[in-house]
Design an enzyme around this catalytic site. Structure first.
Site, PDB file in Angstrom:
ATOM      1  N   SER A  16       0.799  -1.230   0.000  1.00  0.00           N
ATOM      2  CA  SER A  16       0.000   0.000   0.000  1.00  0.00           C
ATOM      3  C   SER A  16       0.828   1.274   0.000  1.00  0.00           C
ATOM      4  O   SER A  16       0.325   2.339  -0.361  1.00  0.00           O
ATOM      5  CB  SER A  16      -0.956   0.016   1.197  1.00  0.00           C
ATOM      6  OG  SER A  16      -0.239   0.044   2.419  1.00  0.00           O
ATOM      7  N   ARG A  17       2.108   1.179   0.389  1.00  0.00           N
ATOM      8  CA  ARG A  17       2.926   2.384   0.500  1.00  0.00           C
ATOM      9  C   ARG A  17       4.356   2.121   0.050  1.00  0.00           C
ATOM     10  O   ARG A  17       4.784   0.980  -0.040  1.00  0.00           O
ATOM     11  CB  ARG A  17       2.938   2.886   1.951  1.00  0.00           C
ATOM     12  CG  ARG A  17       1.603   3.330   2.468  1.00  0.00           C
ATOM     13  CD  ARG A  17       1.692   3.881   3.882  1.00  0.00           C
ATOM     14  NE  ARG A  17       2.097   2.869   4.853  1.00  0.00           N
ATOM     15  CZ  ARG A  17       2.198   3.077   6.159  1.00  0.00           C
ATOM     16  NH1 ARG A  17       1.934   4.269   6.651  1.00  0.00           N
ATOM     17  NH2 ARG A  17       2.565   2.102   6.970  1.00  0.00           N
ATOM     18  N   ASN A  92       7.492  -8.174   0.247  1.00  0.00           N
ATOM     19  CA  ASN A  92       8.034  -6.847   0.483  1.00  0.00           C
ATOM     20  C   ASN A  92       7.753  -6.335   1.892  1.00  0.00           C
ATOM     21  O   ASN A  92       8.485  -5.489   2.410  1.00  0.00           O
ATOM     22  CB  ASN A  92       7.450  -5.865  -0.538  1.00  0.00           C
ATOM     23  CG  ASN A  92       7.702  -4.422  -0.159  1.00  0.00           C
ATOM     24  OD1 ASN A  92       8.800  -3.910  -0.324  1.00  0.00           O
ATOM     25  ND2 ASN A  92       6.675  -3.756   0.367  1.00  0.00           N
ATOM     26  N   SER A 142      17.630  -5.769   1.821  1.00  0.00           N
ATOM     27  CA  SER A 142      18.224  -4.461   2.044  1.00  0.00           C
ATOM     28  C   SER A 142      19.734  -4.560   1.880  1.00  0.00           C
ATOM     29  O   SER A 142      20.341  -5.570   2.252  1.00  0.00           O
ATOM     30  CB  SER A 142      17.913  -3.945   3.446  1.00  0.00           C
ATOM     31  OG  SER A 142      18.601  -2.734   3.703  1.00  0.00           O
ATOM     32  N   TYR A 155      17.071  -5.307  12.503  1.00  0.00           N
ATOM     33  CA  TYR A 155      16.665  -5.168  11.100  1.00  0.00           C
ATOM     34  C   TYR A 155      17.696  -5.810  10.168  1.00  0.00           C
ATOM     35  O   TYR A 155      17.351  -6.567   9.256  1.00  0.00           O
ATOM     36  CB  TYR A 155      16.489  -3.690  10.774  1.00  0.00           C
ATOM     37  CG  TYR A 155      16.112  -3.394   9.341  1.00  0.00           C
ATOM     38  CD1 TYR A 155      14.798  -3.548   8.902  1.00  0.00           C
ATOM     39  CD2 TYR A 155      17.070  -2.954   8.424  1.00  0.00           C
ATOM     40  CE1 TYR A 155      14.455  -3.269   7.588  1.00  0.00           C
ATOM     41  CE2 TYR A 155      16.728  -2.670   7.116  1.00  0.00           C
ATOM     42  CZ  TYR A 155      15.415  -2.829   6.701  1.00  0.00           C
ATOM     43  OH  TYR A 155      15.072  -2.549   5.398  1.00  0.00           O
ATOM     44  N   LYS A 159      17.207  -9.044   7.510  1.00  0.00           N
ATOM     45  CA  LYS A 159      17.444  -8.967   6.074  1.00  0.00           C
ATOM     46  C   LYS A 159      18.577  -9.896   5.640  1.00  0.00           C
ATOM     47  O   LYS A 159      18.551 -10.451   4.535  1.00  0.00           O
ATOM     48  CB  LYS A 159      17.745  -7.521   5.675  1.00  0.00           C
ATOM     49  CG  LYS A 159      16.570  -6.561   5.876  1.00  0.00           C
ATOM     50  CD  LYS A 159      15.339  -6.974   5.064  1.00  0.00           C
ATOM     51  CE  LYS A 159      14.245  -5.934   5.146  1.00  0.00           C
ATOM     52  NZ  LYS A 159      13.059  -6.282   4.317  1.00  0.00           N
TER      53      LYS A 159
END
Length: 243
Positions: A16-17, A92, A142, A155, A159
């Site tokens: 959505s973003r 994603n 990432s 994070y 990834k």
């Protein structure tokens, strides 16, 4: 260039973003039929629905938190009912926070690892019966997975885990004709939550002298979802401007 995505059936999580939205609209504009999900931004989801209507009535935007096992199962059921199968799965959806490691609470570690990495396992396992020979799985990772960055140990670990998962699944699923790859973005314009001085430092580190755009990440994802990349498997494609 025709990416040969016409009539491809694709599931995109977190669409959505930001980067996810760029991926969804790029795939739809190339003729793919897209189901995407969002966790909680209803306004963004409604806006995306309106935008996708311009590409026909084949697309669907549903609410599903990929960190929730039951929600993942429901999402894949929707794909089965709507499409009957999948030609590509693009994972994603993800979360991020910036916390010194000494202050990183266990529940935040678990939140980030679950949303960014465990969800990939849940999605692939649930969607596997819908994926056939010639299909593609693309994980949005990432660049930090390979270089590390302060305040984002959780994070970065999530990834980096996607890269290991991808390498193993590429070998395991290759015999079934299913490809698995990673697109690893560098600094992107959608990271507006970062302080201005951090974004400026990133710009100086990138030889192209600018941040990336969501559509540039989407182009790489579309390539890996298409038959043009039919011999690309187990790779991490860095889209980072040469940082």
């Amino acid at each position: 260039m025709d990416l040969e995505l016409k009539d491809k059936r694709i599931l995109v999580t977190g669409g959505s973003r930001g980067i996810g939205r760029g991926i969804v609209t790029t795939l739809a504009s190339q003729g793919a039929s897209v189901i995407t999900c969002y966790a909680g931004s209803h306004d963004a989801a409604e806006s995306l629905r309106a935008e996708l209507a311009g590409y026909g009535d084949r697309h669907l935007v549903v609410q599903a938190d990929v960190a929730d096992r039951a929600a993942v199962a429901r999402l894949v059921d929707v794909c089965a009912e709507r499409f009957g199968g999948l030609d590509a799965l693009v994972h994603n959806a993800g979360v991020i926070s910036h916390i010194p490691f000494a202050d990183l609470p266990e529940d935040e570690w678990e939140r980030v690892l679950t949303t960014n990495l465990t969800s990939a396992y849940l999605l692939m396992r649930a969607a596997l019966p819908l994926l056939g020979a010639g299909s593609s799985v693309v994980h949005v990772g990432s660049k930090v997975a390979m270089v590390g960055v302060p305040l984002r140990a959780h994070y970065t670990a999530s990834k980096a885990g996607l890269i290991g998962l991808t390498r193993s699944m590429a070998k395991e699923l290759g015999a079934r004709g299913i490809r698995v790859n990673v697109v690893a973005p560098g600094p992107i314009e959608t990271e507006a939550e970062l302080p201005a001085e951090v974004l400026e430092r990133y710009r100086r580190m990138i030889p192209l002298g600018r941040l990336g755009r969501a559509d540039e990440i989407a182009g790489a994802v579309a390539f890996l979802a298409s038959d043009l990349s039919s011999f690309v498997n187990g790779e991490t494609l860095n889209v980072d401007g040469g940082i």
